[in-house]
Design a protein around this motif. Structure first.
Motif, PDB file in Angstrom:
ATOM      1  N   ASP A  83      51.107 110.101  64.622  1.00  0.00           N
ATOM      2  CA  ASP A  83      50.561 110.676  63.383  1.00  0.00           C
ATOM      3  C   ASP A  83      50.755 109.734  62.198  1.00  0.00           C
ATOM      4  O   ASP A  83      50.223 109.993  61.113  1.00  0.00           O
ATOM      5  N   THR A  84      51.520 108.688  62.391  1.00  0.00           N
ATOM      6  CA  THR A  84      51.772 107.735  61.315  1.00  0.00           C
ATOM      7  C   THR A  84      50.464 107.159  60.786  1.00  0.00           C
ATOM      8  O   THR A  84      49.576 106.793  61.561  1.00  0.00           O
ATOM      9  N   GLY A  85      50.352 107.112  59.460  1.00  0.00           N
ATOM     10  CA  GLY A  85      49.146 106.560  58.852  1.00  0.00           C
ATOM     11  C   GLY A  85      49.011 107.004  57.411  1.00  0.00           C
ATOM     12  O   GLY A  85      49.878 107.699  56.877  1.00  0.00           O
ATOM     13  N   LEU A  86      47.920 106.592  56.798  1.00  0.00           N
ATOM     14  CA  LEU A  86      47.609 106.972  55.422  1.00  0.00           C
ATOM     15  C   LEU A  86      46.620 108.129  55.464  1.00  0.00           C
ATOM     16  O   LEU A  86      45.537 107.990  56.033  1.00  0.00           O
ATOM     17  N   TYR A  87      46.984 109.253  54.879  1.00  0.00           N
ATOM     18  CA  TYR A  87      46.125 110.424  54.872  1.00  0.00           C
ATOM     19  C   TYR A  87      45.423 110.507  53.516  1.00  0.00           C
ATOM     20  O   TYR A  87      46.071 110.574  52.473  1.00  0.00           O
ATOM     21  N   LEU A  88      44.117 110.530  53.573  1.00  0.00           N
ATOM     22  CA  LEU A  88      43.300 110.517  52.367  1.00  0.00           C
ATOM     23  C   LEU A  88      42.464 111.789  52.273  1.00  0.00           C
ATOM     24  O   LEU A  88      41.876 112.209  53.267  1.00  0.00           O
ATOM     25  N   CYS A  89      42.450 112.378  51.091  1.00  0.00           N
ATOM     26  CA  CYS A  89      41.482 113.446  50.871  1.00  0.00           C
ATOM     27  C   CYS A  89      40.349 112.874  50.032  1.00  0.00           C
ATOM     28  O   CYS A  89      40.535 111.931  49.262  1.00  0.00           O
ATOM     29  N   ALA A  90      39.180 113.450  50.204  1.00  0.00           N
ATOM     30  CA  ALA A  90      37.996 112.968  49.489  1.00  0.00           C
ATOM     31  C   ALA A  90      37.112 114.160  49.173  1.00  0.00           C
ATOM     32  O   ALA A  90      36.891 115.010  50.033  1.00  0.00           O
ATOM     33  N   GLY A  91      36.624 114.208  47.959  1.00  0.00           N
ATOM     34  CA  GLY A  91      35.825 115.348  47.573  1.00  0.00           C
ATOM     35  C   GLY A  91      34.599 114.970  46.784  1.00  0.00           C
ATOM     36  O   GLY A  91      34.550 113.924  46.143  1.00  0.00           O
ATOM     37  N   ALA A  92      33.618 115.828  46.875  1.00  0.00           N
ATOM     38  CA  ALA A  92      32.401 115.680  46.089  1.00  0.00           C
ATOM     39  C   ALA A  92      32.248 116.932  45.237  1.00  0.00           C
ATOM     40  O   ALA A  92      32.426 118.047  45.732  1.00  0.00           O
ATOM     41  N   THR A  93      31.964 116.740  43.945  1.00  0.00           N
ATOM     42  CA  THR A  93      31.764 117.883  43.064  1.00  0.00           C
ATOM     43  C   THR A  93      30.273 118.108  42.841  1.00  0.00           C
ATOM     44  O   THR A  93      29.449 117.264  43.166  1.00  0.00           O
ATOM     45  N   LEU A  94      29.963 119.208  42.255  1.00  0.00           N
ATOM     46  CA  LEU A  94      28.559 119.519  41.997  1.00  0.00           C
ATOM     47  C   LEU A  94      27.958 118.538  40.999  1.00  0.00           C
ATOM     48  O   LEU A  94      26.749 118.358  40.951  1.00  0.00           O
ATOM     49  N   ASN A  95      28.830 117.876  40.211  1.00  0.00           N
ATOM     50  CA  ASN A  95      28.321 116.996  39.167  1.00  0.00           C
ATOM     51  C   ASN A  95      28.386 115.519  39.505  1.00  0.00           C
ATOM     52  O   ASN A  95      27.959 114.688  38.721  1.00  0.00           O
TER      53      ASN A  95
END
Lengths: 112, 115
Positions: A83-95
């Motif tokens: 499980d070792t690693g870099l965990y990234l979240c990414a999001g897109a907004t309506l704008n």
């Protein structure tokens, strides 16, 4: 300023322990994704969440999207060295149109 | 079925030279995105392309940077007259439909070093 704040920035745990990492924003997202990136490689998509309150499970990984769609968490049960690693979240907004904003990530190390 | 292919994996350029980074999307994917990752920073969006069209280049520096995705062949990210600050990992991603709804498949990146 970062649109997406991830915490903690670094996390080192023993094999078998549980952990939770967080992704927070003041903005509302139409969709949010989690990726894992290993050194020298590109990010690999783990999950996409689109509905407020949504919970998705991927083996030992549980992803939750906040009711207001402003935050998300990733919980790992019985962590393993793989499980070792870099965990990234990414999001897109309506704008944000076509822009996908990435957080700076949580670097996880699971010690055998 | 190969994934997203980027080449070269590593590229060294002297200041003032040109850098050309190539990306072949996954088979069946017509949407291509370029991101830049600097040390200690997250992935920053640069440009979104479909075949023969630039859809969104709002993340591209105004000068020296350009991108294309021709009808035939890979997508190219071109950096002219490179400077030390251009040193970074450049990632290409592709998706079958709009990636913000379906997620990206990333390549392994090109690590550009400007000396």
């Amino acid at each position: 300023t970062q649109l997406l704040e991830q915490s903690p920035q670094f996390l080192s745990i023993q094999e078998g322990e549980n952990l939770t990492v967080y992704c927070n924003s003041s903005s509302v997202f139409s969709s949010l994704q989690w990726y894992r990136q290993e050194p020298g490689e590109g990010p690999v998509l783990l999950v996409t969440v689109v509905t407020g309150g949504e919970v998705k499970k991927l083996k030992r990984l549980t992803f939750q999207f906040g009711d207001a769609r402003k935050d998300s968490s990733l919980h790992i049960t019985a962590a393993q060295p793989g499980d070792t690693g870099l965990y990234l979240c990414a999001g897109a907004t309506l704008n944000t149109g076509n822009q996908f904003y990435f957080g700076t990530g949580t670097s996880l190390t699971v010690i055998p | 079925n190969a994934g997203v292919m980027q080449n070269p994996r590593h590229l060294v350029r002297r200041r003032g030279q040109e850098a050309r980074l190539r990306c072949s999307p996954m088979k069946g994917h017509s949407h291509v995105y370029w991101y830049r990752q600097l040390p200690e920073e997250g992935l920053k969006f640069m440009v979104y392309l479909q075949k023969e069209n630039i859809i969104d280049e709002s993340g591209m520096p105004k000068e020296r940077f350009s991108a294309e995705f021709p009808k035939e062949g890979p997508s190219i990210l071109r950096i002219q007259q490179v400077v030390r600050g251009d040193s970074a990992a450049y990632f290409c991603a592709s998706s079958p439909l709009r990636g913000r709804d379906y997620g990206y498949t990333f390549g392994s990146g090109t690590r550009l070093t400007v000396v």
